[in-house]
Write a protein that holds these residues in place. Sequence first.
Motif, short mmCIF file in Angstrom:
data_model
loop_
_atom_site.label_atom_id
_atom_site.label_comp_id
_atom_site.label_asym_id
_atom_site.label_seq_id
_atom_site.Cartn_x
_atom_site.Cartn_y
_atom_site.Cartn_z
N PHE A 168 18.37 19.05 -41.16
CA PHE A 168 17.10 19.72 -40.93
C PHE A 168 16.03 18.73 -40.46
CE2 PHE A 168 12.92 20.52 -42.98
CZ PHE A 168 12.48 21.53 -42.12
N SER A 169 15.93 17.58 -41.12
CA SER A 169 14.92 16.59 -40.76
C SER A 169 15.16 16.04 -39.35
CB SER A 169 14.90 15.45 -41.78
OG SER A 169 14.50 15.91 -43.05
N VAL A 170 16.41 15.84 -39.00
CA VAL A 170 16.73 15.35 -37.65
C VAL A 170 16.32 16.38 -36.60
CG1 VAL A 170 18.63 14.80 -36.08
CG2 VAL A 170 18.57 13.78 -38.35
N LEU A 171 16.67 17.65 -36.84
CA LEU A 171 16.32 18.70 -35.89
C LEU A 171 14.82 18.87 -35.76
CD1 LEU A 171 19.01 21.40 -36.78
CD2 LEU A 171 18.94 19.95 -34.75
N LEU A 172 14.12 18.82 -36.88
CA LEU A 172 12.66 18.93 -36.82
C LEU A 172 12.06 17.70 -36.15
CD1 LEU A 172 10.08 20.41 -37.54
CD2 LEU A 172 10.16 19.35 -39.80
N GLY A 173 12.66 16.54 -36.41
CA GLY A 173 12.17 15.31 -35.81
C GLY A 173 12.26 15.30 -34.30
N LEU A 174 13.19 16.08 -33.73
CA LEU A 174 13.29 16.18 -32.27
C LEU A 174 11.98 16.64 -31.66
CD1 LEU A 174 16.81 17.82 -31.80
CD2 LEU A 174 16.14 15.51 -31.10
N SER A 175 11.41 17.72 -32.19
CA SER A 175 10.16 18.27 -31.66
C SER A 175 9.00 17.31 -31.87
CB SER A 175 9.84 19.61 -32.32
OG SER A 175 10.78 20.60 -31.99
N LEU A 176 8.88 16.79 -33.08
CA LEU A 176 7.76 15.91 -33.41
C LEU A 176 7.78 14.65 -32.56
CD1 LEU A 176 7.88 16.23 -37.32
CD2 LEU A 176 6.38 17.46 -35.74
N THR A 177 8.96 14.06 -32.43
CA THR A 177 9.08 12.81 -31.67
C THR A 177 8.91 13.05 -30.18
OG1 THR A 177 10.63 12.06 -33.37
CG2 THR A 177 10.52 10.76 -31.34
N TYR A 178 9.47 14.13 -29.67
CA TYR A 178 9.34 14.42 -28.25
C TYR A 178 7.89 14.69 -27.87
CZ TYR A 178 10.17 16.47 -23.66
OH TYR A 178 10.14 16.75 -22.31
N ALA A 179 7.18 15.43 -28.71
CA ALA A 179 5.77 15.73 -28.43
C ALA A 179 4.96 14.44 -28.37
CB ALA A 179 5.21 16.66 -29.50
N PHE A 180 5.24 13.52 -29.28
CA PHE A 180 4.53 12.25 -29.28
C PHE A 180 4.89 11.41 -28.06
CE2 PHE A 180 4.47 7.71 -30.23
CZ PHE A 180 3.12 7.53 -30.50
N TYR A 181 6.18 11.28 -27.80
CA TYR A 181 6.63 10.47 -26.67
C TYR A 181 6.08 10.99 -25.34
CZ TYR A 181 9.59 8.80 -22.91
OH TYR A 181 10.02 8.28 -21.72
N LYS A 182 6.13 12.29 -25.16
CA LYS A 182 5.78 12.86 -23.87
C LYS A 182 4.29 12.78 -23.59
CE LYS A 182 7.44 14.86 -20.19
NZ LYS A 182 8.44 14.17 -19.35
N THR A 183 3.46 12.97 -24.62
CA THR A 183 2.01 12.96 -24.40
C THR A 183 1.40 11.59 -24.61
OG1 THR A 183 1.52 13.55 -26.70
CG2 THR A 183 1.84 15.37 -25.14
N GLY A 184 2.05 10.74 -25.40
CA GLY A 184 1.53 9.42 -25.66
C GLY A 184 0.41 9.39 -26.68
N THR A 185 0.08 10.52 -27.29
CA THR A 185 -0.94 10.55 -28.33
C THR A 185 -0.36 11.19 -29.59
OG1 THR A 185 -1.87 12.75 -27.90
CG2 THR A 185 -2.66 10.94 -26.53
N ILE A 186 -1.00 10.91 -30.70
CA ILE A 186 -0.50 11.43 -31.97
C ILE A 186 -0.78 12.91 -32.14
CG2 ILE A 186 -2.50 11.18 -33.53
CD1 ILE A 186 1.03 9.75 -34.14
#
Length: 266
Positions: A168-186
């Motif tokens: 569950f944490s890995v799957l949820l981490g996909l969205s959180l990490t991708y949003a950060f990486y793609k926009t460059g802001t927290i």
Amino acid sequence: MKKLSIGIIGFIFLDLYFNLAVNGLSNMYFQLASILLFFPLAHFIASAAGIGGLKALGLSFSNGWKRNFAYSFLIGFFFWGLMYAIRDWTGAIDITGVKSAQDAIMPIMEAVVGYFLGSLINDLIVRGYVFGLLKDKLPAGWIFLVSILIYALDDYWHEPFSLDNFVFSVLLGLSLTYAFYKTGTIWADTGLHFGLNMAFSLLYGLSQKAGSGIFLMKEAAHSTLLAEMLPNIFSLAMFLFLLAVIKFYNYDSSKNSFHSGITKTF
């Protein structure tokens, strides 16, 4: 190598500080003081590690941060709210009513402050700091993986170890990490995190106990396989949805400091 060593030690310190001081203190005033102290500490440690301070961790009030935060908050709140509606429909939980405005206002205020600051600090550590430290040392795909694994393992401060919790944490981490990486802001990352936490708080409050939010509810003694799989299903669905809508966020990868030192693999 010296900067990397300082960075790793700094990460361990910030992670322990967050989980033992910010989350571990029971006294409200000491906890608030520890939260306020986190930001200058993080700035100092990130600077000492050669990352560049809070702004380099993605904490910037520019480049459309309000839009990124708002879009992500709505996505996170919608997906988690829908998940709990389905859990109620399947009988995994039983929502029986709503508390009065007088009884609901304090749980809402506590959740807004507590979950926002908790989400922001966690995101700054496991994504902002990790990406900032490793951006010129590893390809993006490896940093992405490291950040998600740290997020999944870090969750064991709050939940007992199990394969289900890890997945569950890995799957949820996909969205959180991708949003950060793609926009460059927290803010895109924290918007998602805060949004799903606020949906959670409507039922469980800041204490994370059933019925501690604004809804009167109880959990079933036994749940179906579908109900148990819903968090994983909705985590994956949210990630797929984010892939489709991230283009509507406000970002410019050419000005994104997290892309400048990263070998792109996405």
